[in-house]
Design a protein around this motif. Structure first.
Motif, mmCIF file in Angstrom:
data_model
loop_
_atom_site.group_PDB
_atom_site.id
_atom_site.type_symbol
_atom_site.label_atom_id
_atom_site.label_comp_id
_atom_site.label_asym_id
_atom_site.label_seq_id
_atom_site.Cartn_x
_atom_site.Cartn_y
_atom_site.Cartn_z
ATOM 1 N N ILE A 40 0.132 -0.966 0.358
ATOM 2 C CA ILE A 40 0.270 -0.162 0.184
ATOM 3 C C ILE A 40 0.903 1.728 -0.119
ATOM 4 C CG2 ILE A 40 -1.542 1.065 1.260
ATOM 5 C CD1 ILE A 40 -2.625 -1.241 2.221
ATOM 6 N N SER A 41 0.548 2.186 -0.584
ATOM 7 C CA SER A 41 1.022 3.850 -0.871
ATOM 8 C C SER A 41 0.577 4.639 -1.010
ATOM 9 C CB SER A 41 2.242 2.995 -1.597
ATOM 10 O OG SER A 41 1.710 3.035 -3.259
ATOM 11 N N ASP A 42 1.087 5.623 -0.294
ATOM 12 C CA ASP A 42 0.188 6.911 -0.758
ATOM 13 C C ASP A 42 -1.191 7.276 -0.248
ATOM 14 O OD1 ASP A 42 0.115 9.751 -1.448
ATOM 15 O OD2 ASP A 42 -1.230 9.321 -2.744
ATOM 16 N N ILE A 43 -1.344 6.442 1.560
ATOM 17 C CA ILE A 43 -2.071 6.654 2.151
ATOM 18 C C ILE A 43 -2.481 7.595 2.697
ATOM 19 C CG2 ILE A 43 -1.757 4.115 2.177
ATOM 20 C CD1 ILE A 43 -1.035 4.106 4.837
ATOM 21 N N HIS A 44 -1.567 8.956 2.279
ATOM 22 C CA HIS A 44 -2.138 10.377 3.450
ATOM 23 C C HIS A 44 -3.898 10.672 3.422
ATOM 24 C CE1 HIS A 44 2.110 10.221 3.434
ATOM 25 N NE2 HIS A 44 2.168 10.496 1.540
ATOM 26 N N GLY A 45 -4.053 10.162 4.721
ATOM 27 C CA GLY A 45 -5.183 11.160 4.328
ATOM 28 C C GLY A 45 -6.564 10.294 4.481
ATOM 29 N N GLU A 46 -6.332 9.058 4.112
ATOM 30 C CA GLU A 46 -7.492 8.162 3.934
ATOM 31 C C GLU A 46 -7.630 6.607 5.446
ATOM 32 O OE1 GLU A 46 -9.528 7.516 1.426
ATOM 33 O OE2 GLU A 46 -8.936 9.479 0.600
ATOM 34 N N GLU A 48 -10.212 5.537 6.767
ATOM 35 C CA GLU A 48 -10.829 4.486 6.354
ATOM 36 C C GLU A 48 -10.674 3.410 5.974
ATOM 37 O OE1 GLU A 48 -13.539 3.967 8.746
ATOM 38 O OE2 GLU A 48 -12.742 6.688 9.523
ATOM 39 N N SER A 49 -10.025 4.359 4.620
ATOM 40 C CA SER A 49 -10.312 2.732 3.701
ATOM 41 C C SER A 49 -8.580 2.049 3.903
ATOM 42 C CB SER A 49 -9.653 3.621 2.667
ATOM 43 O OG SER A 49 -10.237 4.221 2.157
ATOM 44 N N PHE A 50 -7.207 2.930 5.063
ATOM 45 C CA PHE A 50 -6.661 2.112 5.815
ATOM 46 C C PHE A 50 -6.968 0.998 6.600
ATOM 47 C CE2 PHE A 50 -2.382 1.593 8.246
ATOM 48 C CZ PHE A 50 -1.772 0.733 7.346
ATOM 49 N N ASN A 51 -7.324 1.443 7.656
ATOM 50 C CA ASN A 51 -7.691 0.698 8.366
ATOM 51 C C ASN A 51 -8.577 -0.293 8.142
ATOM 52 O OD1 ASN A 51 -8.711 0.268 11.095
ATOM 53 N ND2 ASN A 51 -10.493 2.006 10.952
ATOM 54 N N HIS A 52 -9.825 -0.155 7.206
ATOM 55 C CA HIS A 52 -10.582 -1.483 6.227
ATOM 56 C C HIS A 52 -9.461 -2.304 6.006
ATOM 57 C CE1 HIS A 52 -13.607 -3.385 3.895
ATOM 58 N NE2 HIS A 52 -12.723 -3.725 3.007
ATOM 59 N N ILE A 53 -8.447 -1.811 5.383
ATOM 60 C CA ILE A 53 -7.202 -3.072 4.576
ATOM 61 C C ILE A 53 -7.300 -3.479 5.737
ATOM 62 C CG2 ILE A 53 -5.471 -3.530 3.012
ATOM 63 C CD1 ILE A 53 -6.340 -0.742 1.499
ATOM 64 N N LEU A 54 -5.985 -2.938 6.476
ATOM 65 C CA LEU A 54 -6.227 -3.996 7.756
ATOM 66 C C LEU A 54 -7.120 -4.537 8.292
ATOM 67 C CD1 LEU A 54 -3.427 -0.809 9.334
ATOM 68 C CD2 LEU A 54 -2.807 -2.601 7.939
#
Length: 90
Positions: A40-46, A48-54
């Motif tokens: 995963i790259s370029d997750i600045h300010g995301e 909710e999406s990052f948490n979902h993936i984790l």
């Protein structure tokens, strides 16, 4: 020293054929593709999406639950348990 290794092999593999079969099996396993990796790259300010993936673990949670409870749970129960584990942290 060679006798030591031969005796260790003989404990688990009584015949030459058993040793050869295990060597072939290990060679095949070694040649299998490794598990999926997620980058995963370029997750600045995301968040909710990052948490979902984790939390979903890219499908690994469901896969592990299915393996663990094999024939004990229906597909619907596996899906519910996956959501509970992934999002509630059970």
């Amino acid at each position: 020293m060679d006798n030591y290794f031969v005796s260790l092999l003989h404990e688990n593999f009584p015949s030459t054929e058993d040793v050869m079969a295990e060597l072939i099996n290990l060679n095949v396993i070694n040649g299998l593709p490794k598990g999926t990796e997620l980058y995963i790259s370029d997750i600045h300010g995301e968040y909710e999406s990052f948490n979902h993936i984790l939390r979903i673990g890219s499908g690994n949670v469901k896969e592990k639950i299915s393996e663990l409870y094999n024939d004990e749970l229906s597909n619907k129960e596996v899906n519910h348990l996956t959501l509970l584990v992934a999002y509630c942290g059970i």
